[in-house]
Write a protein that holds these residues in place. Structure first.
Motif, PDB file in Angstrom:
ATOM      1  N   VAL A 498      68.641   6.211  63.375  1.00  0.00           N
ATOM      2  CA  VAL A 498      67.533   6.978  62.833  1.00  0.00           C
ATOM      3  C   VAL A 498      67.073   6.297  61.539  1.00  0.00           C
ATOM      4  N   LEU A 499      65.764   6.179  61.360  1.00  0.00           N
ATOM      5  CA  LEU A 499      65.248   5.512  60.167  1.00  0.00           C
ATOM      6  C   LEU A 499      65.540   6.337  58.916  1.00  0.00           C
ATOM      7  N   THR A 500      66.102   5.665  57.902  1.00  0.00           N
ATOM      8  CA  THR A 500      66.366   6.293  56.608  1.00  0.00           C
ATOM      9  C   THR A 500      65.849   5.376  55.505  1.00  0.00           C
ATOM     10  N   SER A 501      65.772   5.906  54.295  1.00  0.00           N
ATOM     11  CA  SER A 501      65.265   5.123  53.170  1.00  0.00           C
ATOM     12  C   SER A 501      66.191   3.948  52.863  1.00  0.00           C
ATOM     13  N   ASN A 502      65.601   2.822  52.549  1.00  0.00           N
ATOM     14  CA  ASN A 502      66.356   1.636  52.162  1.00  0.00           C
ATOM     15  C   ASN A 502      66.838   1.802  50.722  1.00  0.00           C
ATOM     16  N   PRO A 503      68.157   1.788  50.473  1.00  0.00           N
ATOM     17  CA  PRO A 503      68.648   1.996  49.106  1.00  0.00           C
ATOM     18  C   PRO A 503      68.228   0.882  48.147  1.00  0.00           C
TER      19      PRO A 503
END
Length: 668
Positions: A498-503
């Motif tokens: 699932v796409l999540t924010s890039n840290p």
């Protein structure tokens, strides 16, 4: 695809789950069927209300009323809508119309093993009305609250005396107002179909549909300082002088079916579809402090167009091997799809703001600040193998495997940049067993996978596709000599990548999202449908769903957080009693209830809980003779204020207050 018509609310067979005409009790998967009779009893022109009776299906975003709604199936959002086994949701397609619908089938759990890229919760397949042997003409007229008018015509006519060439034409025209200020819709539908029995072994089926849909772009209301009820449900936050958005869609389906000897047949099917959406709209933010009485808006103009072709070639045969009976499906599929998008928008402009308590419309439109223009193409090759095996007299198995090769390309027409093509392949197996405990009682278990492309990142690099794994055990049974059927299913589904924010964004990377998140959904759902007696039919559904984030690197969506838009509990029930004697013979009275539990939306930073709701409906149908019926429907009987759709915490769509519709059906 074709399958026998349903008897009232009971549907003993399905074609969607196997692409073969199979008894539902022999399918190792939960399949909920909503026949056309449910649509007629509810007096609805869309499938939203009917899907309330599928179990585990709740409504999602509908893009301001311009397209097919997304749905949450078993905890996961999906827009996967099919029509006779072909995709109906590519592009920004308008919502399906009930005029040509014979039944709606909901396949629960991952279905990529048969249909390719899809979401793991399930998919919806609409089976359309097919020509019949006997000639008839049905007319249905309805009128309702807020100047809602609809006319539908269903003409079935054999073209020759032998009945080898059959035709059917469904037409519908709508002109609808709304309880929402300035909101309206107009629709015209033409859906012809033809069946030609060339000889005893060969037939051709042709289905077409043209839909012209003009509607006001309406995102609904927005919370005021976190309070959903802080704004009137009638308040329109768009701009009336934007006019109506137009969404035109047309599709043509054709199938050649030929019998190869006694036990084998070949089916060649093709769909061509095209759509075009033009829309001008004002879109809002939430009201800001200190007074929370003014919202900022921006201008957004859209010009979307899409076109596609898909071809199926299936070989279906039955044989005996090693003492076991087999029904084998071998299929090859090719899809070629393109989508064009021109998107114009302004900045949020204080001069374009709106007072939510005393709105004054007609402010000058702000200048366009940004224009994106892109073209994307998709090409897919898919290969299916499925074997339905009768292992013993009581034990059946279903084994399936799909290999899919897909290529995605994108072109930026503003900069001339061509994205690096995304070339991927996926293999999705499925396995299930059904065991007959009694002639009226089966138990089943299944495991299956799904996948769905994640597109490319900001650098043009391919992302890993979303992958889902689902497990299910359940039971199916029939009562009252098969007049009533039920399915109960326990499930566990996981979706990965699932796409999540890039840290690392924005400090050291321009890649904003990466595929490392995971979501999990588990629970129980059921559907019961059919007739208790000759006089009483019912359909009922219930679902308990526990869906949460199971892996995340985003603080605002921590592990354990409930997934957006998913109620823990939802259920529905509709019963209809038909009078069998006296001068009212054939007349009916029915009632329905629908419950949806509270649903979260947003993140920890801006989180909102949309309240649960319980609504009721009532309908009466008087039949003076076999060819005439007069019906009255009362919806939201107790005038409950509730919200059935939303998109994040900004756009909340209020449902209609108590309303009425009167309909007249004539069989000529």
């Amino acid at each position: 695809m074709s399958v026998q018509a349903s008897d009232g609310y009971h549907a003993p067979r399905s074609i969607s789950a196997t692409r073969t005409d199979t008894a539902i009790e022999d399918i190792p998967q939960s399949v909920s069927v909503i026949p056309a009779q449910v649509l007629e009893d509810l007096d609805v022109a869309r499938i939203d209300a009917a899907l309330d009776f599928a179990g585990g299906v709740v409504r999602g975003n509908d893009f301001g009323g311009l397209q097919i709604s997304s749905y949450n199936v078993r905890g996961f959002s999906t827009g996967e809508i099919y029509r006779n086994g072909f995709p109906a949701n590519r592009g920004t397609s308008a919502s399906p119309d009930s005029a040509s619908i014979e039944r709606v089938e909901v396949l629960k759990g991952p279905s990529s093993g048969l249909y390719g890229r899809s979401d793991p919760g399930g998919l919806v397949n609409i089976v359309t009305k097919r020509p019949q042997q006997d000639a008839f003409t049905n007319v249905r007229l309805s009128a309702g609250s807020w100047d809602r008018y609809r006319s539908a015509l269903d003409i079935n006519h054999p073209l020759n005396a032998r009945g080898t060439v059959l035709t059917r034409l469904n037409l519908a025209v709508e002109d609808n107002g709304s309880f929402r200020e300035y909101v309206k819709q107009q629709r015209q539908v033409i859906a012809p179909s033809l069946t030609w029995h060339i000889n005893d072994k060969t037939q051709i089926q042709v289905d077409a549909e043209i839909v012209r849909n003009d509607s006001t772009y309406d995102r609904g209301i927005t919370p005021v300082n976190g309070n959903i009820k802080g704004m009137s449900i009638r308040r329109f936050l768009g701009e009336p002088n934007d006019g109506m958005s137009r969404n035109n869609n047309q599709s043509l389906q054709a199938a050649l079916i030929h019998q190869l000897g006694q036990n084998w047949k070949v089916r060649l099917g093709h769909q061509n579809w095209h759509g075009h959406l033009r829309s001008k709209a004002a879109e809002n933010r939430q009201p800001a402090g200190p007074d929370f009485d003014v919202i900022q808006r921006r201008r957004r103009d859209r010009d979307f167009e899409w076109h596609g072709n898909m071809t199926h070639l299936d070989f279906i045969g039955s044989f005996t091997l090693a003492g076991m009976s087999h029904q084998l499906l071998l299929g090859i599929e090719h899809e070629d799809y393109s989508s064009s998008s021109d998107f114009f928008h302004s900045n949020y402009d204080p001069n374009y703001s709106l007072n939510i308590y005393n709105p004054v419309y007609g402010a000058p439109k702000p200048p366009i600040a940004s224009h994106t223009s892109s073209l994307s193409t998709t090409e897919i090759w898919g290969f299916n193998i499925q074997d339905q095996v009768q292992i013993t007299e009581r034990l059946r198995a279903q084994l399936g495997l799909r290999f899919e090769d897909y290529k995605l390309e994108g072109y930026n027409r503003i900069t001339g940049a061509i994205n690096t093509p995304q070339k991927k392949d996926a293999t999705t197996p499925r396995l299930g067993f059904v065991y007959e405990i009694l002639p009226e009682l089966n138990v089943f278990a299944s495991a299956s996978k799904s996948f769905k492309p994640n597109g490319v990142d900001e650098l043009g690099n391919s992302r890993k596709p979303q992958e889902g794994v689902g497990y299910e055990i359940g039971t199916k049974f029939g009562l009252f000599d098969g007049r009533l059927g039920a399915t109960f299913g326990l499930f566990h589904i996981t979706k990965e990548n699932v796409l999540t924010s890039n840290p690392d964004y924005p400090a050291s990377s321009i890649v904003q999202q990466i595929p490392i998140g995971e979501q999990r959904s588990e629970g129980f759902d059921m559907q019961i449908a059919g007739s208790l007696t000759r006089s009483l039919r019912l359909i009922a559904a219930y679902a308990y769903i526990d869906a949460e984030v199971s892996k995340s690197n985003t603080p605002s969506l921590p592990v354990g957080r409930d997934l957006q838009g998913i109620p823990r509990h939802s259920g529905s029930l509709m019963g209809v009693y038909q009078i069998q004697t006296t001068v009212l013979k054939g007349s009916e009275i029915g009632a329905s209830v629908n419950y949806v539990g509270e649903r979260p939306t947003g993140t920890d930073v801006n989180r909102l809980i949309v309240s649960d709701y319980l609504t009721a409906g009532l309908f009466l149908r008087y039949r003076p003779n076999a060819n005439i019926s007069i019906g009255l429907n009362v919806n939201n009987l107790f005038d409950k204020q509730y919200y059935d759709k939303f998109h994040s915490t900004t756009w909340i769509v209020p449902a209609a207050p108590r309303n009425f519709s009167l309909n007249i059906s004539l069989r000529l």
